[in-house]
Design a protein around this motif. Structure first.
Motif, PDB file in Angstrom:
ATOM      1  N   LEU A 274       0.823  -1.212   0.000  1.00 56.28           N
ATOM      2  CA  LEU A 274       0.000   0.000   0.000  1.00 56.28           C
ATOM      3  C   LEU A 274       0.864   1.271   0.000  1.00 56.28           C
ATOM      4  CD1 LEU A 274      -2.736   1.468   0.309  1.00 56.28           C
ATOM      5  CD2 LEU A 274      -2.563   1.093   2.774  1.00 56.28           C
TER       6      LEU A 274
ATOM      7  N   LEU B  98      -9.393   3.732   0.513  1.00 56.99           N
ATOM      8  CA  LEU B  98      -9.324   2.313   0.171  1.00 56.99           C
ATOM      9  C   LEU B  98     -10.762   1.855  -0.034  1.00 56.99           C
ATOM     10  CD1 LEU B  98      -6.696   1.095   2.825  1.00 56.99           C
ATOM     11  CD2 LEU B  98      -6.325   2.316   0.665  1.00 56.99           C
TER      12      LEU B  98
ATOM     13  N   ASP C 205     -13.104  -0.578   2.077  1.00 62.52           N
ATOM     14  CA  ASP C 205     -13.788  -0.125   3.289  1.00 62.52           C
ATOM     15  C   ASP C 205     -14.939   0.785   2.871  1.00 62.52           C
ATOM     16  OD1 ASP C 205     -12.314  -1.390   5.312  1.00 62.52           O
ATOM     17  OD2 ASP C 205     -10.718   0.086   5.139  1.00 62.52           O
TER      18      ASP C 205
ATOM     19  N   TYR D  26      -5.082  -5.164  10.754  1.00 61.87           N
ATOM     20  CA  TYR D  26      -5.126  -3.702  10.594  1.00 61.87           C
ATOM     21  C   TYR D  26      -3.848  -3.010  11.071  1.00 61.87           C
ATOM     22  CZ  TYR D  26     -10.118  -4.759  10.428  1.00 61.87           C
ATOM     23  OH  TYR D  26     -11.351  -5.285  10.107  1.00 61.87           O
TER      24      TYR D  26
ATOM     25  N   GLU E  21       1.742  -1.977  12.073  1.00 62.53           N
ATOM     26  CA  GLU E  21       0.922  -2.651  11.059  1.00 62.53           C
ATOM     27  C   GLU E  21       0.702  -4.116  11.434  1.00 62.53           C
ATOM     28  OE1 GLU E  21      -0.728  -1.384   8.655  1.00 62.53           O
ATOM     29  OE2 GLU E  21      -1.211  -3.056   7.348  1.00 62.53           O
ATOM     30  N   LYS E  22      -0.558  -4.497  11.504  1.00 69.93           N
ATOM     31  CA  LYS E  22      -0.980  -5.893  11.707  1.00 69.93           C
ATOM     32  C   LYS E  22      -0.253  -6.615  12.847  1.00 69.93           C
ATOM     33  CE  LYS E  22      -2.827  -6.333   7.070  1.00 69.93           C
ATOM     34  NZ  LYS E  22      -2.324  -5.317   6.187  1.00 69.93           N
TER      35      LYS E  22
ATOM     36  N   ILE F 297      -6.894   1.338  12.101  1.00 68.19           N
ATOM     37  CA  ILE F 297      -7.029   2.287  10.993  1.00 68.19           C
ATOM     38  C   ILE F 297      -7.983   1.707   9.958  1.00 68.19           C
ATOM     39  CG2 ILE F 297      -5.800   3.458   9.128  1.00 68.19           C
ATOM     40  CD1 ILE F 297      -3.284   3.315  10.829  1.00 68.19           C
ATOM     41  N   MET F 298      -8.942   2.515   9.503  1.00 61.85           N
ATOM     42  CA  MET F 298      -9.829   2.136   8.400  1.00 61.85           C
ATOM     43  C   MET F 298      -9.350   2.869   7.142  1.00 61.85           C
ATOM     44  SD  MET F 298     -11.748  -0.054   9.348  1.00 61.85           S
ATOM     45  CE  MET F 298     -11.171  -0.747  10.876  1.00 61.85           C
ATOM     46  N   GLY F 299      -9.873   2.470   6.019  1.00 65.80           N
ATOM     47  CA  GLY F 299      -9.284   2.946   4.773  1.00 65.80           C
ATOM     48  C   GLY F 299      -9.590   4.370   4.318  1.00 65.80           C
TER      49      GLY F 299
ATOM     50  N   TYR G 263      -7.700   8.292   4.743  1.00 66.90           N
ATOM     51  CA  TYR G 263      -6.601   9.062   5.315  1.00 66.90           C
ATOM     52  C   TYR G 263      -6.593  10.459   4.712  1.00 66.90           C
ATOM     53  CZ  TYR G 263      -4.654   4.244   5.739  1.00 66.90           C
ATOM     54  OH  TYR G 263      -4.445   2.908   5.976  1.00 66.90           O
TER      55      TYR G 263
ATOM     56  N   GLN H 274       4.772  -0.425   3.768  1.00 69.66           N
ATOM     57  CA  GLN H 274       3.512  -0.145   4.466  1.00 69.66           C
ATOM     58  C   GLN H 274       3.305   1.358   4.683  1.00 69.66           C
ATOM     59  OE1 GLN H 274       1.262  -2.312   4.963  1.00 69.66           O
ATOM     60  NE2 GLN H 274       2.308  -4.294   4.966  1.00 69.66           N
TER      61      GLN H 274
ATOM     62  N   THR I 171       1.435   2.496   7.019  1.00 69.90           N
ATOM     63  CA  THR I 171       1.481   2.655   8.482  1.00 69.90           C
ATOM     64  C   THR I 171       2.909   2.986   8.944  1.00 69.90           C
ATOM     65  OG1 THR I 171      -0.327   1.080   8.704  1.00 69.90           O
ATOM     66  CG2 THR I 171       0.958   1.506  10.681  1.00 69.90           C
TER      67      THR I 171
ATOM     68  N   ARG J 201     -19.209   0.520   9.081  1.00 70.90           N
ATOM     69  CA  ARG J 201     -18.206   0.135   8.090  1.00 70.90           C
ATOM     70  C   ARG J 201     -18.374  -1.318   7.657  1.00 70.90           C
ATOM     71  NH1 ARG J 201     -13.548  -3.654   8.943  1.00 70.90           N
ATOM     72  NH2 ARG J 201     -12.155  -3.186   7.231  1.00 70.90           N
TER      73      ARG J 201
HETATM   74  C1  G1P Z   1      -4.614  -1.627   4.874  1.00 73.32           C
HETATM   75  C2  G1P Z   1      -3.648  -0.904   5.797  1.00 73.32           C
HETATM   76  C3  G1P Z   1      -4.036  -1.113   7.261  1.00 73.32           C
HETATM   77  C4  G1P Z   1      -5.479  -0.667   7.470  1.00 73.32           C
HETATM   78  C5  G1P Z   1      -6.410  -1.398   6.483  1.00 73.32           C
HETATM   79  C6  G1P Z   1      -7.820  -0.842   6.560  1.00 73.32           C
HETATM   80  O1  G1P Z   1      -4.467  -3.009   5.052  1.00 73.32           O
HETATM   81  O2  G1P Z   1      -2.332  -1.395   5.566  1.00 73.32           O
HETATM   82  O3  G1P Z   1      -3.182  -0.373   8.104  1.00 73.32           O
HETATM   83  O4  G1P Z   1      -5.862  -0.929   8.798  1.00 73.32           O
HETATM   84  O5  G1P Z   1      -5.953  -1.241   5.128  1.00 73.32           O
HETATM   85  O6  G1P Z   1      -8.695  -1.565   5.784  1.00 73.32           O
HETATM   86  P1  G1P Z   1      -5.008  -4.097   3.977  1.00 73.32           P
HETATM   87  O7  G1P Z   1      -6.453  -4.295   4.284  1.00 73.32           O
HETATM   88  O8  G1P Z   1      -4.785  -3.502   2.626  1.00 73.32           O
HETATM   89  O9  G1P Z   1      -4.195  -5.328   4.221  1.00 73.32           O
END
Ligand code: G1P
Length: 292
Positions: A113, A133, A136, A173, A193-194, A206-208, A210, A232, A234, A255
């Motif tokens: 990302l 994103l 979401d 997330y 991250e995750k 975090i949701m998609g 920003y 990442q 993040t 969501r």
């Molecule tokens: C991405 C971001 C993550 C965020 C998430 C939200 O992850 O890297 O930090 O919490 O979107 O949907 P992905 O879902 O692309 O793995």
């Protein structure tokens, strides 16, 4: 950073959509419909509602349908005209933003990302911008991005949309370590991250959505690999924290994770309930067949 109005929004849409195979073998996952609109259209409409003037799609191979969706289709328009399907014709024509409003660039390698956002750096330039994103999808009175633009107007700093998730879900997330600031805003102290649930500093995820200051590109440009061996966003935001404040915004709305099969079906159900002609039939079906 010369101006502060959020005019540009980046949409990373290069992902392969492996979770929806075989549906996504020859079709972009962003084109999967929630009721009668592709997922991506909800996000694009949200951006326009928030005052965005330029949409930047970071695409990859196999995303041609996405470009066609936001372009004129003379053959289809002519056909609808001849059949006097005026309402549909207006709908189809209104999908097409003014020339130049949508810009496409390509992420040649699937490096994550953070890398996808970095691919848009020259188009974004030296101004704050939004990232959406499309997976979401948030059902709300006022769209999440509009809520965030309003918040940005007050805080003048980078903001990530956040929500609480179940403690065992943190490894899906970006997770925050943050302190409360005002009603819906937290000040981020750290982010990861995750993380495994045993290592998560909180359950704020975090949701998609920003809003980012252009300084983020300095850190994305370092191209350091993080979780899953990917570059990442993040991690770049964590680095940005050392130089500028970054906030989390608890958005208002429901969501749906359209990147997940169950979440995608739930979104279809929730949005179907808003269509009077579908609602009753669906409710009858649920009552008669599913709940019996
Ligand atoms: C991405 C971001 C993550 C965020 C998430 C939200 O992850 O890297 O930090 O919490 O979107 O949907 P992905 O879902 O692309 O793995």
């Amino acid at each position: 950073m010369t101006q502060m109005k959020i005019k540009k929004a980046v949409f990373p849409v290069a992902g392969l959509g492996t979770r929806f195979l075989p549906a996504t073998k020859a079709m972009a996952k962003e084109m999967l419909p929630v009721v009668d609109k592709p997922i991506i259209q909800y996000a694009v409409e949200e951006a326009f509602e928030a005052g965005i003037e330029q949409i930047i799609f970071v695409t990859g191979r196999g995303k041609k349908a996405l470009e066609d969706h936001f372009d004129r289709s003379f053959e289809l328009e002519r056909n609808l005209e001849l059949k006097q399907k005026d309402e549909l014709l207006v709908q189809i024509q209104s999908l097409v933003p003014k020339t130049g409003t949508i810009v496409y660039t390509r992420q040649n390698e699937p490096l994550g990302l953070g890398h996808a956002i970095w691919c848009a750096r020259d188009i974004v330039g030296d101004e704050p911008f939004a990232v959406l994103l499309a997976d979401d999808l948030v059902k709300s009175q006022k769209s999440v991005l509009t809520q965030m633009v309003d918040t940005f107007d007050r805080l003048r700093a980078s903001i990530a949309a956040i929500m609480e998730v179940d403690a065992d879900q943190t490894d899906k997330y970006g997770i925050l370590d943050a302190e409360p600031m005002e009603n819906s805003v937290v000040k981020i102290k750290d982010m990861i991250e995750k993380p495994d649930p045993s290592e998560a500093p909180s359950n704020y995820a975090i949701m998609g959505r920003y809003i980012l200051t252009p300084r983020i590109f300095d850190f994305l440009g370092k191209k350091e690999k993080g979780a899953g061996g990917e570059i990442q966003l993040t991690d770049a935001m964590k680095a940005l924290l050392e130089h500028q404040p970054v906030f989390g915004y608890k958005f208002k709305g429901e969501r749906f994770d359209c990147g997940d099969k169950a979440g995608f079906q739930m979104a279809n159900l929730a949005y179907s309930m808003e269509h009077p002609d579908i609602r009753e039939k669906l409710l009858d079906y649920i009552r008669d067949s599913i709940l019996k």
